[in-house]
Enzyme design. Structure first.
Site, PDB file in Angstrom:
ATOM      1  N   CYS A   1      -4.957   6.427  -4.803  1.00 11.27           N
ATOM      2  CA  CYS A   1      -5.989   6.854  -3.865  1.00 11.27           C
ATOM      3  C   CYS A   1      -6.190   5.744  -2.850  1.00 11.27           C
ATOM      4  O   CYS A   1      -5.490   4.732  -2.872  1.00 11.27           O
ATOM      5  CB  CYS A   1      -7.306   7.125  -4.595  1.00 11.27           C
ATOM      6  SG  CYS A   1      -7.212   8.460  -5.825  1.00 11.27           S
TER       7      CYS A   1
ATOM      8  N   LEU B   1      -6.440  11.265  -3.993  1.00 13.36           N
ATOM      9  CA  LEU B   1      -5.270  12.004  -4.445  1.00 13.36           C
ATOM     10  C   LEU B   1      -5.570  12.420  -5.878  1.00 13.36           C
ATOM     11  O   LEU B   1      -5.703  11.573  -6.762  1.00 13.36           O
ATOM     12  CB  LEU B   1      -4.013  11.139  -4.405  1.00 13.36           C
ATOM     13  CG  LEU B   1      -2.724  11.833  -4.866  1.00 13.36           C
ATOM     14  CD1 LEU B   1      -2.328  12.933  -3.900  1.00 13.36           C
ATOM     15  CD2 LEU B   1      -1.581  10.831  -5.018  1.00 13.36           C
TER      16      LEU B   1
ATOM     17  N   ASN C   1      -9.017   2.683  -7.266  1.00 13.56           N
ATOM     18  CA  ASN C   1      -7.679   3.255  -7.138  1.00 13.56           C
ATOM     19  C   ASN C   1      -6.909   2.776  -8.356  1.00 13.56           C
ATOM     20  O   ASN C   1      -6.574   1.597  -8.456  1.00 13.56           O
ATOM     21  CB  ASN C   1      -7.019   2.755  -5.844  1.00 13.56           C
ATOM     22  CG  ASN C   1      -5.538   3.094  -5.781  1.00 13.56           C
ATOM     23  OD1 ASN C   1      -5.083   4.046  -6.406  1.00 13.56           O
ATOM     24  ND2 ASN C   1      -4.787   2.309  -5.033  1.00 13.56           N
ATOM     25  N   GLY C   2      -6.672   3.679  -9.298  1.00  8.09           N
ATOM     26  CA  GLY C   2      -5.984   3.215 -10.489  1.00  8.09           C
ATOM     27  C   GLY C   2      -5.816   4.275 -11.545  1.00  8.09           C
ATOM     28  O   GLY C   2      -6.278   5.413 -11.407  1.00  8.09           O
TER      29      GLY C   2
ATOM     30  N   THR D   1      13.991  -8.610   3.737  1.00  8.25           N
ATOM     31  CA  THR D   1      14.464  -7.846   2.581  1.00  8.25           C
ATOM     32  C   THR D   1      13.570  -6.647   2.305  1.00  8.25           C
ATOM     33  O   THR D   1      14.056  -5.550   2.012  1.00  8.25           O
ATOM     34  CB  THR D   1      14.504  -8.745   1.331  1.00  8.25           C
ATOM     35  OG1 THR D   1      15.310  -9.879   1.597  1.00  8.25           O
ATOM     36  CG2 THR D   1      15.073  -8.013   0.141  1.00  8.25           C
TER      37      THR D   1
ATOM     38  N   ARG E   1      14.206  -3.826   4.936  1.00 11.13           N
ATOM     39  CA  ARG E   1      15.497  -3.168   4.706  1.00 11.13           C
ATOM     40  C   ARG E   1      15.435  -2.218   3.515  1.00 11.13           C
ATOM     41  O   ARG E   1      15.864  -1.066   3.582  1.00 11.13           O
ATOM     42  CB  ARG E   1      16.577  -4.218   4.444  1.00 11.13           C
ATOM     43  CG  ARG E   1      17.003  -5.035   5.636  1.00 11.13           C
ATOM     44  CD  ARG E   1      18.031  -6.070   5.178  1.00 11.13           C
ATOM     45  NE  ARG E   1      18.453  -6.966   6.241  1.00 11.13           N
ATOM     46  CZ  ARG E   1      19.219  -8.023   6.047  1.00 11.13           C
ATOM     47  NH1 ARG E   1      19.641  -8.321   4.823  1.00 11.13           N
ATOM     48  NH2 ARG E   1      19.573  -8.799   7.065  1.00 11.13           N
TER      49      ARG E   1
END
Length: 551
Positions: free
Chosen positions: A2, A51, A76-77, A335, A338
């Site tokens: 979330c 969510l 959020n968890g 990195t 990419r």
């Protein structure tokens, strides 16, 4: 997954700037949203983008319980031991939402013990109106993101799941203000002093990589005592997957065909059958042209019998996504960017074309199990162990950040079993000699742990590690070559001095220039470029390490 957002002491209260900041993280929670101002503390504002994964009816936040009406939580968890905590301590749950456990644990044990009792991933802000305290905490490895903004001159605090929800506040703040990631494995205590203004009391670190669980373990220790190191490793990784099946939305797996994602997929498929989930596990692979990863993932999917989705992308997809990826990542690391491009495009496909919302992934295995090719150059076993600890301590800045942002950009929830606390504690306690690459094979111990399981074909279980750019790209042309050509089209290489780490290549200069458009001056978001250790290379790709050609 979330999006959480809160401010304390921001003059003007719920202003247009605040609304704009809060709206910038809507992708993290498209199912519902709420923003509210505390009537008793008018400069305390809470926002939540939801969510829905568990308890669609009662899981909305900010959460307050009838038992503790002056306590407010945004989180959020996922708390995997929520039911065990209830059984242990007789918590009077009012909802089926797992994060409710945080409020009960806090009221019974205080914040310091609460964070230690949680088996899960989380970033939360809890406000105790009676004690006039604000608590902020983040899970041990930073699987769930959390940013903190602090204007010390004006006693202002704000938190958000992503930095884009706070940069607007910083632009209007005093020079003595800071914005950055809240560190994993830490919590902070703040005092509310007047009208929502706050002062920091203290910060405490409650976890370091490798520490054993201080909650009741998911797998009892007595069950593990008769197992050898290989049996124990396999059993704990399967248990890490099992606890993460907690969801009321469809579950799928990101599948590259490499060892890590293939093991997780095989375990999830096995557990899904045992739990009689009412659907086939969907698997998702992405590549360019004749990508080796696509071929390997196809082999795994056929072996496991999954509902497999194969996504092809090309240079035009990279061209269109590149700047958006940097915006969502909030990083200019070479990195990370990419590696994020294919994961971002794959997440986009999942969101648009399937009903899968929860996705399992193999992130964390290279850090825990010494999976990077450069580990073959470790000067000693202790150096290899120390590098694992360093990588895990910073995973939230690189691979962990990539995994969260590329999936959350399209409202998917990520699950990463390799970063399970009981699993990492076990693996990092094994004799370092066993954890090193053996005979030129990285993650030898992990592979051996599943050698007799039949979960995967031997060709996959013992598949050598590809340089990411080679694995996902066409055999004829690597991904970073494609990226370089696109950047050459749109960017004139200019010398410019920035604060913090300096870009030296055209590619890194382009990334930094795009980053600065939204996150100007926030060089602290990327404290250093991710590079392999103990080897002399100028590019972070594994293909430039001497061992790579021999694999």
């Amino acid at each position: 997954m979330c999006g959480i957002w809160a401010t304390f002491g921001v003059d003007g209260g719920l202003s247009a700037t605040c609304i704009k900041c809060f709206s910038s993280i809507v992708h993290r929670g498209p199912d519902a949203w709420r923003i509210e101002q505390d009537a008793r503390e008018p400069l305390a504002i809470f926002g939540f983008q939801r969510l829905s994964i568990v308890d669609g009816l009662h899981g909305m936040q900010p959460m307050r319980l009838h038992t503790y009406p002056r306590t407010t939580l945004i989180c959020n968890g996922e708390i995997y031991n929520c039911k065990r905590l209830q059984e242990q301590h007789q918590f009077p749950y009012e909802t089926k939402c797992d994060v409710e456990a945080i409020i009960h644990a806090y009221q019974n044990f205080g914040i310091a013990e609460t964070v230690k009792k949680l088996d899960g991933v989380f970033a939360f802000c809890l406000v105790d109106g009676e004690k006039r305290k604000v608590y902020i905490a983040r899970d041990p490895y930073g699987v769930r993101p959390l940013f903190r903004f602090h204007d010390a001159d004006n006693d202002v605090l704000a938190i958000c799941s992503e930095a884009k929800g706070l940069v607007g506040l910083k632009q209007k703040a005093s020079k003595n203000s800071t914005l950055g990631q809240f560190p994993p494995g830490h919590f902070q205590v703040w005092s509310m002093i007047d009208n929502g203004k706050v002062k920091l009391d203290y910060t405490e670190q409650y976890f370091k990589p490798g520490m054993p669980p201080r909650f009741l373990p998911f797998v009892p220790e007595e069950d593990l005592q008769k197992m050898d190191v290989y049996e124990k490793t396999a059993h704990l990784l399967e248990a890490a997957c099992k606890k993460r099946l907690m969801a009321e939305r469809r579950i799928g797996c990101l599948l590259s065909g490499g060892l890590d994602s293939s093991l997780i997929t095989a375990l999830v498929v096995k557990l899904a059958k045992e739990h009689q989930l009412p659907y086939k596990i969907q698997t998702f692979a992405i590549g360019m042209g004749d990508s080796p990863d696509l071929a390997a993932a196809r082999t795994v999917a056929e072996y496991l019998g999954t509902e497999h989705h194969e996504v092809q992308f090309d240079e035009n997809d990279v061209r269109e996504a590149l700047d958006n990826v940097i915006y969502h990542l909030e990083s200019f690391d070479i990195t990370t960017i990419r590696a994020s491009l294919p994961m971002y495009l794959l997440s986009q496909y999942i969101k648009k074309n399937t009903d899968t919302t929860v996705v399992f992934s193999g992130e964390g295995a290279d850090e825990v199990a010494q999976g990077y090719i450069y580990f073959r150059d470790a000067p000693s076993t202790s150096a290899g162990h120390d590098e694992s600890i360093r990588l895990l301590s910073d995973i939230y800045l690189y691979d962990g950040l990539r995994a969260d942002r590329t999936t959350s950009a399209f409202s998917l929830e990520l699950r990463v079993p390799f970063l399970d606390i009981q699993f990492t504690s076990h693996y990092l306690s094994i004799d370092p000699k066993l954890r090193q690459p053996q005979n030129g094979v990285e993650k030898h111990l992990l592979r051996n742990s599943f050698a007799k399981s039949g979960l995967l074909p031997d060709s996959i279980l013992w598949r050598h590690k590809e340089a990411f750019s080679d694995g996902v790209a066409s055999v004829k042309k690597s991904l970073f070559t494609t990226i370089a050509e696109i950047i050459a089209e749109r960017y004139k290489d200019e010398e410019q001095q920035y604060e913090g780490v300096q870009p030296t290549t055209t590619e890194s200069k382009y990334y930094r220039s795009v980053f600065e458009k939204t996150f100007s001056g926030q060089h602290n978001f990327t404290p250093y470029y991710w590079m392999p250790k103990w080897v002399q290379v100028t590019d972070p790709s594994a293909r430039f390490i001497k061992h790579y050609a021999a694999t």
